[in-house]
Design a protein around this motif. Structure first.
Motif, PDB file in Angstrom:
ATOM      1  N   PHE A  34      15.997  65.970 156.172  1.00 22.45           N
ATOM      2  CA  PHE A  34      17.035  65.111 156.752  1.00 22.45           C
ATOM      3  C   PHE A  34      16.493  64.320 157.941  1.00 22.45           C
ATOM      4  CE2 PHE A  34      20.389  64.654 160.011  1.00 22.45           C
ATOM      5  CZ  PHE A  34      21.185  63.734 159.360  1.00 22.45           C
ATOM      6  N   LEU A  35      15.624  64.934 158.732  1.00 23.70           N
ATOM      7  CA  LEU A  35      15.052  64.229 159.883  1.00 23.70           C
ATOM      8  C   LEU A  35      14.242  63.019 159.430  1.00 23.70           C
ATOM      9  CD1 LEU A  35      13.866  67.111 162.268  1.00 23.70           C
ATOM     10  CD2 LEU A  35      16.007  65.815 162.296  1.00 23.70           C
ATOM     11  N   ASN A  36      13.600  63.123 158.274  1.00 18.65           N
ATOM     12  CA  ASN A  36      12.875  61.960 157.749  1.00 18.65           C
ATOM     13  C   ASN A  36      13.812  60.783 157.521  1.00 18.65           C
ATOM     14  OD1 ASN A  36      10.066  62.603 157.528  1.00 18.65           O
ATOM     15  ND2 ASN A  36      10.547  64.025 155.873  1.00 18.65           N
ATOM     16  N   VAL A  37      15.018  61.086 157.043  1.00 21.53           N
ATOM     17  CA  VAL A  37      16.028  60.036 156.852  1.00 21.53           C
ATOM     18  C   VAL A  37      16.419  59.443 158.205  1.00 21.53           C
ATOM     19  CG1 VAL A  37      18.358  59.532 156.020  1.00 21.53           C
ATOM     20  CG2 VAL A  37      16.898  61.123 154.753  1.00 21.53           C
ATOM     21  N   VAL A  38      16.642  60.312 159.185  1.00 23.11           N
ATOM     22  CA  VAL A  38      17.012  59.855 160.531  1.00 23.11           C
ATOM     23  C   VAL A  38      15.899  59.004 161.126  1.00 23.11           C
ATOM     24  CG1 VAL A  38      17.511  60.627 162.883  1.00 23.11           C
ATOM     25  CG2 VAL A  38      18.524  61.832 160.940  1.00 23.11           C
ATOM     26  N   TYR A  90       6.213  62.282 155.551  1.00 20.20           N
ATOM     27  CA  TYR A  90       7.405  62.970 155.039  1.00 20.20           C
ATOM     28  C   TYR A  90       7.176  64.478 154.880  1.00 20.20           C
ATOM     29  CZ  TYR A  90       9.528  58.407 154.380  1.00 20.20           C
ATOM     30  OH  TYR A  90      10.050  57.162 154.605  1.00 20.20           O
ATOM     31  N   PRO A  91       6.160  64.910 154.145  1.00 25.23           N
ATOM     32  CA  PRO A  91       5.936  66.365 154.085  1.00 25.23           C
ATOM     33  C   PRO A  91       5.484  66.933 155.423  1.00 25.23           C
ATOM     34  CG  PRO A  91       4.144  65.207 153.011  1.00 25.23           C
ATOM     35  CD  PRO A  91       5.202  64.179 153.291  1.00 25.23           C
ATOM     36  N   ALA A  92       4.814  66.108 156.230  1.00 24.99           N
ATOM     37  CA  ALA A  92       4.345  66.586 157.537  1.00 24.99           C
ATOM     38  C   ALA A  92       5.532  66.941 158.444  1.00 24.99           C
ATOM     39  CB  ALA A  92       3.466  65.533 158.203  1.00 24.99           C
ATOM     40  N   VAL A  93       6.556  66.074 158.455  1.00 26.49           N
ATOM     41  CA  VAL A  93       7.749  66.343 159.269  1.00 26.49           C
ATOM     42  C   VAL A  93       8.477  67.577 158.748  1.00 26.49           C
ATOM     43  CG1 VAL A  93      10.038  65.459 159.893  1.00 26.49           C
ATOM     44  CG2 VAL A  93       8.039  63.968 160.047  1.00 26.49           C
ATOM     45  N   GLU A  94       8.553  67.702 157.418  1.00 23.67           N
ATOM     46  CA  GLU A  94       9.233  68.871 156.834  1.00 23.67           C
ATOM     47  C   GLU A  94       8.505  70.162 157.177  1.00 23.67           C
ATOM     48  OE1 GLU A  94      10.828  66.204 153.025  1.00 23.67           O
ATOM     49  OE2 GLU A  94       9.142  67.585 152.807  1.00 23.67           O
ATOM     50  N   LEU A  95       7.184  70.164 157.053  1.00 25.83           N
ATOM     51  CA  LEU A  95       6.404  71.361 157.364  1.00 25.83           C
ATOM     52  C   LEU A  95       6.437  71.659 158.856  1.00 25.83           C
ATOM     53  CD1 LEU A  95       4.511  73.615 156.487  1.00 25.83           C
ATOM     54  CD2 LEU A  95       2.596  72.009 156.699  1.00 25.83           C
ATOM     55  N   LEU A  96       6.315  70.617 159.680  1.00 25.93           N
ATOM     56  CA  LEU A  96       6.348  70.807 161.124  1.00 25.93           C
ATOM     57  C   LEU A  96       7.678  71.399 161.564  1.00 25.93           C
ATOM     58  CD1 LEU A  96       5.221  70.392 163.991  1.00 25.93           C
ATOM     59  CD2 LEU A  96       6.135  68.056 163.911  1.00 25.93           C
ATOM     60  N   THR A  97       8.770  70.867 161.033  1.00 30.04           N
ATOM     61  CA  THR A  97      10.099  71.376 161.393  1.00 30.04           C
ATOM     62  C   THR A  97      10.271  72.822 160.946  1.00 30.04           C
ATOM     63  OG1 THR A  97      10.973  69.126 161.116  1.00 30.04           O
ATOM     64  CG2 THR A  97      12.570  70.905 161.291  1.00 30.04           C
ATOM     65  N   ALA A  98       9.789  73.141 159.754  1.00 33.81           N
ATOM     66  CA  ALA A  98       9.889  74.512 159.253  1.00 33.81           C
ATOM     67  C   ALA A  98       9.122  75.482 160.149  1.00 33.81           C
ATOM     68  CB  ALA A  98       9.363  74.579 157.819  1.00 33.81           C
ATOM     69  N   LEU A  99       7.906  75.115 160.516  1.00 31.59           N
ATOM     70  CA  LEU A  99       7.100  75.980 161.387  1.00 31.59           C
ATOM     71  C   LEU A  99       7.699  76.075 162.776  1.00 31.59           C
ATOM     72  CD1 LEU A  99       3.504  74.823 160.336  1.00 31.59           C
ATOM     73  CD2 LEU A  99       4.699  76.921 159.666  1.00 31.59           C
ATOM     74  N   LEU A 100       8.227  74.966 163.256  1.00 31.55           N
ATOM     75  CA  LEU A 100       8.848  74.963 164.575  1.00 31.55           C
ATOM     76  C   LEU A 100      10.095  75.850 164.591  1.00 31.55           C
ATOM     77  CD1 LEU A 100       8.682  73.776 167.403  1.00 31.55           C
ATOM     78  CD2 LEU A 100       9.974  71.797 166.604  1.00 31.55           C
ATOM     79  N   PHE A 101      10.869  75.826 163.519  1.00 28.28           N
ATOM     80  CA  PHE A 101      12.047  76.695 163.425  1.00 28.28           C
ATOM     81  C   PHE A 101      11.633  78.171 163.437  1.00 28.28           C
ATOM     82  CE2 PHE A 101      16.053  74.387 161.825  1.00 28.28           C
ATOM     83  CZ  PHE A 101      15.809  73.320 162.671  1.00 28.28           C
ATOM     84  N   CYS A 102      10.537  78.497 162.767  1.00 27.30           N
ATOM     85  CA  CYS A 102      10.049  79.880 162.795  1.00 27.30           C
ATOM     86  C   CYS A 102       9.624  80.279 164.203  1.00 27.30           C
ATOM     87  CB  CYS A 102       8.872  80.033 161.827  1.00 27.30           C
ATOM     88  SG  CYS A 102       9.337  79.987 160.078  1.00 27.30           S
ATOM     89  N   LEU A 103       8.997  79.367 164.916  1.00 30.13           N
ATOM     90  CA  LEU A 103       8.579  79.642 166.285  1.00 30.13           C
ATOM     91  C   LEU A 103       9.785  79.856 167.195  1.00 30.13           C
ATOM     92  CD1 LEU A 103       6.202  79.852 168.251  1.00 30.13           C
ATOM     93  CD2 LEU A 103       6.333  77.374 168.573  1.00 30.13           C
ATOM     94  N   VAL A 104      10.815  79.036 167.002  1.00 29.00           N
ATOM     95  CA  VAL A 104      12.042  79.196 167.783  1.00 29.00           C
ATOM     96  C   VAL A 104      12.690  80.544 167.470  1.00 29.00           C
ATOM     97  CG1 VAL A 104      14.395  78.321 168.127  1.00 29.00           C
ATOM     98  CG2 VAL A 104      12.474  76.721 168.004  1.00 29.00           C
ATOM     99  N   TYR A 105      12.738  80.894 166.199  1.00 28.35           N
ATOM    100  CA  TYR A 105      13.332  82.182 165.804  1.00 28.35           C
ATOM    101  C   TYR A 105      12.557  83.350 166.411  1.00 28.35           C
ATOM    102  CZ  TYR A 105      14.867  86.008 162.791  1.00 28.35           C
ATOM    103  OH  TYR A 105      15.350  87.201 162.317  1.00 28.35           O
ATOM    104  N   TRP A 106      11.242  83.236 166.441  1.00 21.55           N
ATOM    105  CA  TRP A 106      10.393  84.283 167.019  1.00 21.55           C
ATOM    106  C   TRP A 106      10.685  84.462 168.507  1.00 21.55           C
ATOM    107  CZ3 TRP A 106       5.536  83.082 169.867  1.00 21.55           C
ATOM    108  CH2 TRP A 106       4.866  84.243 170.272  1.00 21.55           C
ATOM    109  N   PHE A 129       9.073  61.298 166.740  1.00 26.39           N
ATOM    110  CA  PHE A 129       8.547  60.431 165.682  1.00 26.39           C
ATOM    111  C   PHE A 129       9.122  59.019 165.774  1.00 26.39           C
ATOM    112  CE2 PHE A 129       7.150  64.425 163.884  1.00 26.39           C
ATOM    113  CZ  PHE A 129       5.991  64.082 163.208  1.00 26.39           C
ATOM    114  N   ILE A 130      10.382  58.904 166.161  1.00 27.35           N
ATOM    115  CA  ILE A 130      10.972  57.569 166.320  1.00 27.35           C
ATOM    116  C   ILE A 130      10.283  56.823 167.452  1.00 27.35           C
ATOM    117  CG2 ILE A 130      13.051  56.335 167.060  1.00 27.35           C
ATOM    118  CD1 ILE A 130      14.692  58.418 165.546  1.00 27.35           C
ATOM    119  N   ASP A 131      10.059  57.496 168.575  1.00 25.06           N
ATOM    120  CA  ASP A 131       9.410  56.845 169.718  1.00 25.06           C
ATOM    121  C   ASP A 131       7.969  56.480 169.388  1.00 25.06           C
ATOM    122  OD1 ASP A 131       9.715  55.807 172.274  1.00 25.06           O
ATOM    123  OD2 ASP A 131       8.865  57.577 173.241  1.00 25.06           O
ATOM    124  N   ALA A 132       7.293  57.326 168.615  1.00 26.47           N
ATOM    125  CA  ALA A 132       5.904  57.048 168.254  1.00 26.47           C
ATOM    126  C   ALA A 132       5.794  55.789 167.394  1.00 26.47           C
ATOM    127  CB  ALA A 132       5.315  58.241 167.508  1.00 26.47           C
TER     128      ALA A 132
END
Length: 297
Positions: A34-38, A90-106, A129-132
């Motif tokens: 979804f963030l890729n869409v945003v 697109y896959p980079a944002v998805e993977l990054l978000t997934a890993l970041l969510f795991c880090l937050v959960y930890w 990513f938008i600012d970049a």
């Protein structure tokens, strides 16, 4: 990290902890999609509602091709219809978000604050990513973020036991002890807003007065309003420090690679504020304690 008790899935429900990480990873990858869409549509002022389609041939993307990470791999990074390359972002944002969510959960654990921390991390990822790519921080994201942060600072002390905001333990916010917890928390949010956005605005105003050029845009100031409201003044100062340090390192690296050195090269500061805020919400208190015990007599 915040000052609340870290609950685990295994301790609360008897379910192995790795199921929690797996679940959070899948949710993170889906949110990343979804963030890729945003990231693509918000800067271009497009609606978020229509289904995704190839920007070249206009063919709609089939549901099974829209599966986070795996869909891009199945397609070989190309549109199924016209074979136009699909950006690796697109896959980079998805993977990054997934890993970041795991880090937050930890770090945060299975606590009421977990959805807030996950939403914050997702918002920062989109803004980075938008600012970049566009060198803007859209008001449609930064304004609601600030308002929601204020609401969270009021609701959490009322709805949940425990302290979820570390700035309330330190002066000058702690001087308000004895007042209702929600009022103390809101005061911390206001102070964090003033320290974050106010400090950056002052630096920009001074720089423009001395050099006659804008040091940064108001988007960075608005971003720090939201960061300051949620994290408080201590973690916001840490965010600014990390952002300034990493931004300076990136700036030096960028200028050193230029054939003709241009010290006026503009670098989107929101990238580094976003990175700094994520580090602050996860490890901020540990970093501050380490600094004080190591360098302050």
């Amino acid at each position: 990290m915040q000052t609340f008790f870290l609950a685990s899935l295994e301790a609360l429900l008897g379910i192995p902890e790795y199921f929690g990480y797996l679940f959070v990873f899948v949710i993170g990858a889906s949110i990343g999609s979804f963030l890729n869409v945003v990231i693509y549509r918000v800067p271009n002022e497009l609606s978020l509602l229509p289904s995704s389609k190839c920007p070249k041939c206009g063919t709609g993307i089939k549901p099974w091709h829209n599966v986070p990470i795996l869909g891009w791999l199945m397609l070989g990074g190309k549109c199924a219809s016209c074979k136009e390359p699909i950006a690796g972002r697109y896959p980079a944002v998805e993977l990054l978000t997934a890993l970041l969510f795991c880090l937050v959960y930890w770090q945060v654990g299975l606590t009421p604050y977990l959805p807030v921390a996950l939403a914050f991390a997702a918002t920062m990822t989109a803004l980075v990513f938008i600012d970049a790519e566009h060198m803007i921080l859209p008001n449609v994201i930064t304004y609601p973020m600030f308002i929601i942060a204020l609401i969270v600072r009021v609701v959490f002390p009322i709805a949940f036991a425990g302290n979820y905001f570390s700035d309330t333990l330190y002066g000058p916010v702690s001087w308000l002890a004895g007042y209702p917890a929600w009022a103390v928390s809101l005061a911390g949010a206001v102070l964090g807003t003033l320290v974050g956005g106010g400090l950056l605005w002052a630096v920009g105003a001074i720089w423009k007065a001395l050099r006659g050029v804008d040091a940064m845009g108001l988007g960075d100031v608005k971003l720090l309003f939201g960061i300051g409201a949620l994290l408080g003044w201590r973690l916001t100062l840490l965010t600014i420090f990390i952002g300034a340090f990493t931004g300076a390192v990136a700036g030096v690296a960028l200028v050193s690679r230029q054939k003709e050195k241009d010290l006026q090269t503009q670098i989107p500061f929101g990238i580094f504020l976003g990175i700094g805020s994520i580090i602050a919400i996860l490890f901020g208190e540990q970093l501050i304690r380490w600094y004080l015990t190591t360098f302050v007599p």
